[in-house]
Design an enzyme around this catalytic site. Structure first.
Site, short mmCIF file in Angstrom:
data_model
loop_
_atom_site.label_atom_id
_atom_site.label_comp_id
_atom_site.label_asym_id
_atom_site.label_seq_id
_atom_site.Cartn_x
_atom_site.Cartn_y
_atom_site.Cartn_z
N ARG A 37 -17.86 34.27 4.51
CA ARG A 37 -18.70 33.14 4.12
C ARG A 37 -20.18 33.52 4.06
O ARG A 37 -20.93 33.02 3.22
CB ARG A 37 -18.48 31.96 5.07
N LYS A 199 4.99 21.09 4.94
CA LYS A 199 5.35 19.68 4.76
C LYS A 199 5.04 19.15 3.38
O LYS A 199 3.94 19.34 2.86
CB LYS A 199 4.64 18.82 5.81
N GLY A 356 -6.71 27.82 3.64
CA GLY A 356 -6.84 28.79 4.72
C GLY A 356 -5.70 29.78 4.82
O GLY A 356 -5.90 30.99 4.87
N GLY A 379 -10.22 22.51 3.24
CA GLY A 379 -9.98 21.09 3.01
C GLY A 379 -10.59 20.61 1.71
O GLY A 379 -10.00 19.77 1.01
#
Length: 409
Positions: A37, A199, A356, A379
């Protein structure tokens, strides 16, 4: 990028430029473990330095509940200096107040000041307007180069831009938005999506938004298990969501309606225990024993995906296809990643990946730099793919106020 001002539109010489970066990096014993980053912020910062801006860097680190010295941004000072070719990085132990204002006032053209962790003030995460007012005092121009934080309505991300006369996007933000806009709005077809993870429930909105934009969709991991279960296959003790059976069937129907070819495993790797050195074998989806776990896609499925890839010109990847943390259950993700990387290097394929676990997979496989673009936004990347408006992006979509010409070129 017509909605946004970029560095190309600005005259920054002698101006105080607030740059929102994401330096929320992993570290241990004051050593940065992964400087990705920081490295990715370099193009914007170096360009601003070369053009004579007075640079004030805003960032957060971790989730401090108070002024925790263990989460001071001073830990990134040395790594940032190295990334900027030995540039002296000035640091001050707060981000607002008279001392900070004086430090900014003392900056010369081309110098860099790193402010302390924004989250040392609880008002940052509360999107507090008074806190944003204090930050706004420090600059003439605001640049957001932190796509990865833009899904959060925090003061330095959302409230602050509304208080600045000129707002723009940095080079990293520009690259993120161009890549994601391309894949969602005007991709080179056919387009394949590769979506993994545990999921269906956590990626339901993503699937609903992506399916109409894709020609082919590969599903892996627990998500694929749930769809196999919904179709009546026995999946042993594998991870799945029993309550999502009807929704899984809806996804299958929705893909068919939208002419998106759904590619589910035809064979899998199974094991009696999910742990290192556990015995494993390949089996078809019709023959999964009750006492086994599905841990990866099988070789026939891998060959099928690679064959489908040969027809595609764009790939969007989010999530691993198996239990990639435990070899050899990473082989499915590995084989597909190598093929995507090879075709990307050969300029036969545009490949965009994010999330991620996805970045971890590609990094582990050694192909991170071979993909056309890998998003730094976890996110934020997912929320963008789900079709959400990100607060930190929306507030940048404005032009220069009428009658104001400086410091624009």
């Amino acid at each position: 990028m017509e909605k946004f001002l970029t560095l190309d539109d600005l005259d920054v010489s002698g101006k105080r430029v607030l740059v929102r970066c994401d330096f929320n990096v992993p570290f241990h014993n004051n050593k940065i473990l992964d400087s990705t980053r920081i490295d990715r912020a370099a193009p914007t910062l170096l360009e601003l330095m070369d053009r004579g801006a007075k640079i004030i860097i805003l960032s957060h680190l971790g989730r401090p509940h108070d002024k925790n010295p263990l989460l001071s941004l001073k830990v990134v000072q040395e790594a940032l200096s190295d990334t900027l070719y030995g540039t002296c990085i000035h640091f001050i132990s707060d981000c607002i107040g008279p001392d900070v204002e004086k430090a900014v006032q003392n900056l010369e053209n081309g110098q860099v000041l790193l402010l302390e962790n924004l989250r040392f003030h609880i008002e940052e995460e509360q999107n507090d307007p008074l806190f944003a007012d204090q930050l706004a005092k420090l600059g003439d121009i605001y640049i957001n180069d932190a796509f990865s934080t833009s899904h959060r309505a925090h003061a330095s991300v959302e409230a602050l831009p509304h208080r600045m006369p000129i707002v723009a996007i940095g080079r990293l933000m520009q690259a993120e938005l161009e890549a994601l806009s391309f894949v969602l709005e005007s991709p080179k077809r056919p387009v394949m999506g590769i979506v993994g993870g545990s999921k269906v429930s956590t990626k339901l909105q993503l699937l609903r938004n992506l399916i109409p934009k894709l020609n082919k969709l590969v599903l892996g991991g627990g998500m694929a298990n749930t769809l196999l279960y919904a179709q009546g296959f026995s999946i042993g003790k594998s991870l799945y969501e029993e309550s999502m059976k009807d929704i899984a069937l809806d996804i299958i129907s929705f893909a068919k309606e939208r002419n998106c070819e759904l590619l589910l495993p035809s064979d899998v790797i199974i094991t009696p225990e999910i742990k290192e050195n556990s015995p494993f074998e390949r089996t078809t989806i019709e023959n999964i024993p009750e006492n086994s776990y599905i841990v990866d896609i099988g070789p026939t499925t891998r060959r099928s995906i690679i064959a489908h890839l040969k027809d595609c010109h764009t790939v969007l990847w989010n999530g691993p296809l198996g239990v990639f943390e435990i070899p050899p259950f990473d082989e499915g993700s590995h084989d597909i990643a190598l093929e995507v990387a090879k075709r990307s290097r050969d300029k036969d394929l545009i490949s965009i990946a994010g999330g991620g676990d996805t970045v971890a997979v590609l990094s582990k496989m050694g192909v991170l730099n071979d993909f056309t673009y890998v998003s730094t936004g976890g996110g934020a990347f997912l929320e963008w793919l789900e079709g959400h408006t990100l607060p930190g992006i929306k507030c940048l979509e404005r032009t220069l106020p009428e009658g104001l010409h400086c410091p624009l070129k």
